[in-house]
Design an enzyme around this catalytic site. Structure first.
Site, short mmCIF file in Angstrom:
data_model
loop_
_atom_site.label_atom_id
_atom_site.label_comp_id
_atom_site.label_asym_id
_atom_site.label_seq_id
_atom_site.Cartn_x
_atom_site.Cartn_y
_atom_site.Cartn_z
N LYS A 129 -9.58 1.46 -2.68
CA LYS A 129 -9.86 1.01 -1.31
C LYS A 129 -11.32 1.31 -0.97
CE LYS A 129 -7.47 1.35 3.17
NZ LYS A 129 -6.27 1.96 3.78
N CYS A 158 -5.71 -3.24 2.41
CA CYS A 158 -5.52 -3.02 3.84
C CYS A 158 -6.79 -3.14 4.67
CB CYS A 158 -4.82 -1.68 4.06
SG CYS A 158 -3.97 -1.63 5.65
N GLU A 168 0.86 -1.19 0.00
CA GLU A 168 0.00 0.00 0.00
C GLU A 168 0.90 1.25 0.00
OE1 GLU A 168 -2.50 0.47 3.51
OE2 GLU A 168 -3.95 1.63 2.34
N1 LIG Z 1 -4.02 1.10 7.29
C1 LIG Z 1 -5.18 0.47 7.12
O1 LIG Z 1 -5.89 0.70 6.16
C2 LIG Z 1 -5.69 -0.54 8.07
C3 LIG Z 1 -5.04 -0.80 9.36
O2 LIG Z 1 -3.95 -0.35 9.67
C4 LIG Z 1 -5.79 -1.67 10.26
O3 LIG Z 1 -6.88 -2.15 9.88
O4 LIG Z 1 -5.36 -1.89 11.38
#
Ligand SMILES: NC(=O)CC(=O)C(=O)O
Length: 297
Positions: free
Chosen positions: A127, A169, A48
């Site tokens: 996302k 994520c 990401e």
């Molecule tokens: N950074 C993200 O999108 C998610 C995350 O860090 C988590 O779900 O914990």
């Protein structure tokens, strides 16, 4: 041969170290893609926000416009690096993710790409669940201050291998995306993601193993390397989990590449032993993949 996977292959997940210089980040990501391909990876995943540090304050400065497709090199140097690296290495690249600016609406998204070995774009995923959390005394992060959310489930057909599910994520915390992709025939779920040093130890591995166990598919989670000088400390621990929820590969927090063999017979063996796919009770509860789903194959 497996019912879902046409050909076994090696996946390489690059736990990339990125800084504030976008040009350097892109050049470095390219070098690491070449390294992974040289080591035999057929499908290569980046983390990401690989072209920038991760943080709401950075998204506008690092954002690129990808419309019309293909975009110009000036509008999206990241798109062009991924496309040319895929063609040069003859690999599939899950190039994820970058901040995207949609010119028409002036909205920002967190967007991942899949390129084929000809360097052609196969799919994008924005996302879908934004990372808005507040754990007092630990971490507050409100992605929706800057970003807008995507609005689809993304399933990508890699012609040589079969279908993968792609999400980013925080999306991993919503099992519906994984269930829908798996029930539509994905053999692998790929999540570029930057958990942090609070949520990572609590949930990173658990989420990866849960999505794999529930759906009896492979799961790949690719993090940036941790930079303790940065404002956001990524957890690292890039990992690949098999359909029986065994961890096949796991990195620590520094830059490295995780490799794993993706073997279709493991999916069949797992599903034969524990036949969830013929035992679900859609007469008792709904099938989330059967209703109105916005998805793209
Ligand atoms: N950074 C993200 O999108 C998610 C995350 O860090 C988590 O779900 O914990």
């Amino acid at each position: 041969m497996s019912t879902l996977l046409k050909k076994n292959f090696k996946i390489g997940l690059i736990q990339l170290s990125s800084g504030s210089d976008k040009q350097k980040n892109l050049a470095h990501a390219r070098e690491k893609v070449l390294e992974a391909a040289k080591a035999g990876a057929n499908v290569i995943v980046l983390p990401e926000c690989f072209n920038s540090p991760y943080g709401c304050q950075y998204f506008p400065d690092y954002a690129e416009s990808i419309e019309p497709s293909p975009p110009s090199k000036e509008d999206s140097p990241s798109w062009h690096m991924l496309s040319s690296a895929a063609a040069e290495t003859n690999t599939y690249i899950v190039g994820a993710s970058i901040p995207e600016l949609e010119p028409k609406t002036k909205k920002y998204f967190n967007t991942a790409f899949v390129f084929n070995p000809e360097g052609e774009l196969l799919a994008t995923h924005r996302k879908t669940h934004l990372f808005d959390i507040d754990i007092p005394g630990k971490i507050k992060f409100i992605e929706s201050d800057v970003l807008s959310a995507g609005n689809k489930v993304t399933i990508v057909d890699l012609p040589e291998y079969g279908k993968i599910g792609l999400a980013i994520c925080y999306d991993v915390r919503f099992p519906e995306l994984a269930m829908i992709a798996a029930r539509k025939g994905a053999f692998l779920l790929v999540y570029p993601g930057a958990f942090n040093t609070t949520t990572g130890p609590m949930h990173w591995s658990l989420q990866a193993r849960a999505r794999a166990m529930d759906n009896q598919v492979y799961v790949a989670m690719c993090s940036p390397a941790r930079d303790t000088e940065a404002t956001y400390h990524a957890y690292g621990h890039t990992m690949v989990v098999n359909p029986n929820a065994d961890v096949l590969a796991e990195l620590e927090e520094k830059e490295d590449i995780a490799y794993a063999d993706i073997d279709g017979s493991k999916i069949d063996e797992t599903r034969k032993g524990i036949p969830l796919y013929t035992q679900r009770r859609f007469d008792v509860y709904p099938d989330v993949s059967a209703g109105k789903v916005r998805y793209e194959e």
